[in-house]
Scaffold this motif. Structure first.
Motif, PDB file in Angstrom:
ATOM      1  N   GLY A 115      -0.165  41.511 -28.845  1.00  0.00           N
ATOM      2  CA  GLY A 115       0.431  42.492 -27.949  1.00  0.00           C
ATOM      3  C   GLY A 115       0.059  42.311 -26.495  1.00  0.00           C
ATOM      4  O   GLY A 115       0.202  43.240 -25.697  1.00  0.00           O
ATOM      5  N   GLU A 116      -0.386  41.091 -26.118  1.00  0.00           N
ATOM      6  CA  GLU A 116      -0.770  40.808 -24.740  1.00  0.00           C
ATOM      7  C   GLU A 116       0.309  39.958 -24.068  1.00  0.00           C
ATOM      8  O   GLU A 116       0.742  38.946 -24.602  1.00  0.00           O
ATOM      9  N   GLN A 117       0.732  40.386 -22.870  1.00  0.00           N
ATOM     10  CA  GLN A 117       1.633  39.566 -22.075  1.00  0.00           C
ATOM     11  C   GLN A 117       0.869  38.325 -21.620  1.00  0.00           C
ATOM     12  O   GLN A 117      -0.182  38.425 -21.017  1.00  0.00           O
ATOM     13  N   ARG A 118       1.422  37.137 -21.897  1.00  0.00           N
ATOM     14  CA  ARG A 118       0.672  35.909 -21.650  1.00  0.00           C
ATOM     15  C   ARG A 118       1.316  34.986 -20.611  1.00  0.00           C
ATOM     16  O   ARG A 118       0.620  34.325 -19.846  1.00  0.00           O
ATOM     17  N   VAL A 119       2.650  34.889 -20.616  1.00  0.00           N
ATOM     18  CA  VAL A 119       3.324  33.926 -19.748  1.00  0.00           C
ATOM     19  C   VAL A 119       4.580  34.556 -19.148  1.00  0.00           C
ATOM     20  O   VAL A 119       5.304  35.282 -19.833  1.00  0.00           O
ATOM     21  N   TRP A 120       4.815  34.271 -17.866  1.00  0.00           N
ATOM     22  CA  TRP A 120       6.014  34.728 -17.162  1.00  0.00           C
ATOM     23  C   TRP A 120       6.770  33.511 -16.668  1.00  0.00           C
ATOM     24  O   TRP A 120       6.198  32.631 -16.022  1.00  0.00           O
ATOM     25  N   TRP A 121       8.062  33.458 -16.993  1.00  0.00           N
ATOM     26  CA  TRP A 121       8.944  32.405 -16.495  1.00  0.00           C
ATOM     27  C   TRP A 121      10.018  33.054 -15.625  1.00  0.00           C
ATOM     28  O   TRP A 121      10.803  33.880 -16.099  1.00  0.00           O
ATOM     29  N   GLY A 122      10.057  32.683 -14.327  1.00  0.00           N
ATOM     30  CA  GLY A 122      11.082  33.214 -13.436  1.00  0.00           C
ATOM     31  C   GLY A 122      12.470  32.789 -13.868  1.00  0.00           C
ATOM     32  O   GLY A 122      12.655  31.710 -14.450  1.00  0.00           O
ATOM     33  N   ASP A 123      13.450  33.621 -13.573  1.00  0.00           N
ATOM     34  CA  ASP A 123      14.820  33.348 -14.023  1.00  0.00           C
ATOM     35  C   ASP A 123      15.339  32.001 -13.530  1.00  0.00           C
ATOM     36  O   ASP A 123      16.157  31.358 -14.199  1.00  0.00           O
ATOM     37  N   ASN A 124      14.900  31.580 -12.352  1.00  0.00           N
ATOM     38  CA  ASN A 124      15.382  30.310 -11.792  1.00  0.00           C
ATOM     39  C   ASN A 124      14.449  29.139 -12.072  1.00  0.00           C
ATOM     40  O   ASN A 124      14.687  28.032 -11.582  1.00  0.00           O
ATOM     41  N   ASP A 125      13.393  29.387 -12.842  1.00  0.00           N
ATOM     42  CA  ASP A 125      12.342  28.382 -13.007  1.00  0.00           C
ATOM     43  C   ASP A 125      12.293  27.737 -14.386  1.00  0.00           C
ATOM     44  O   ASP A 125      11.394  26.935 -14.654  1.00  0.00           O
ATOM     45  N   TRP A 126      13.222  28.072 -15.247  1.00  0.00           N
ATOM     46  CA  TRP A 126      13.137  27.589 -16.617  1.00  0.00           C
ATOM     47  C   TRP A 126      13.150  26.058 -16.695  1.00  0.00           C
ATOM     48  O   TRP A 126      13.995  25.398 -16.101  1.00  0.00           O
TER      49      TRP A 126
END
Length: 215
Positions: free
Chosen positions: A189-200
């Motif tokens: 239940g831990e947020q671990r990674v963020w990917w920006g919408d333009n960065d995939w």
């Protein structure tokens, strides 16, 4: 059951290696942007099939991929959806069984149940899509949605068109400016990674996801 049986036959050293402490879980350098120490607050929203969906119940013990978008978005949102479909298609049946995909709207004023269902079927994005039962200000659903946006760091601004003279809080003709990304949540239940919408970068996103699936 397979995970339990495999655990039983492992050596004690591997058993201990599989029981990660919070500190050990944070000792990882993902390809996306690392998120440190943000727990997902439990929430209940409404699906595109007009049923209730609770995070702690439905996503229990799974790795979760969460995208924030809206159906009137004509540029990046369809691309993010396509990316998620590709990632989902690369997972094995065993990986899919322990992974949850979610789309949460940032425009509940237009993305009601029927609109979100039309988007889901039209894009063949066959996973859970979430909105609210009522988008009225201060409704229980909107209170929850706002809490979700804050929890995931969703930046949101509604811009009415200059020619619209409606006195309603959200006239029909408006633009949603949002700074969002796709978040991967581990099975704890831990947020671990963020990917920006333009960065995939598809292969690297998949690598991040598979690392967390194996935790």
């Amino acid at each position: 059951m397979k995970r339990i049986l495999l655990t039983i036959i492992m050596s004690s050293s591997l058993l201990l290696a599989g029981c990660f402490s919070p500190e050990q879980r944070s000792d990882w350098d993902p390809f996306g942007e690392a998120i440190n120490s943000i727990t997902v607050n439990d929430f209940t929203l409404t699906t595109s099939e007009n049923t209730t969906w609770n995070f702690s119940e439905e996503a229990e013990n799974t790795t979760v991929v969460i995208a924030f978008l809206f159906t009137n978005c004509l540029d990046i949102c369809p691309i993010v959806t396509h990316n998620m479909k590709w990632v989902h298609s690369q997972l094995t049946p065993e990986e899919k069984a322990v992974t949850t995909f979610l789309t949460i709207t940032v425009d509940p004023w237009r993305d009601n149940v029927s609109e979100l269902h039309a988007w889901k079927t039209g894009t063949n994005s066959n996973w859970t899509h979430l909105t609210v039962e009522s988008s009225e200000d201060n409704s229980p659903g909107m209170d929850i949605m706002n809490t979700v946006w804050i929890n995931f760091g969703v930046g949101l601004q509604i811009e009415d068109t200059p020619t619209n003279s409606s006195a309603r809080h959200h006239p029909d003709d408006y633009t949603v400016n949002h700074s969002t990304g796709t978040v991967i949540v581990d099975r704890f239940g831990e947020q671990r990674v963020w990917w920006g919408d333009n960065d995939w970068v598809l292969d690297l996103f998949l690598t991040d996801l598979r690392y967390l699936i194996e935790l």
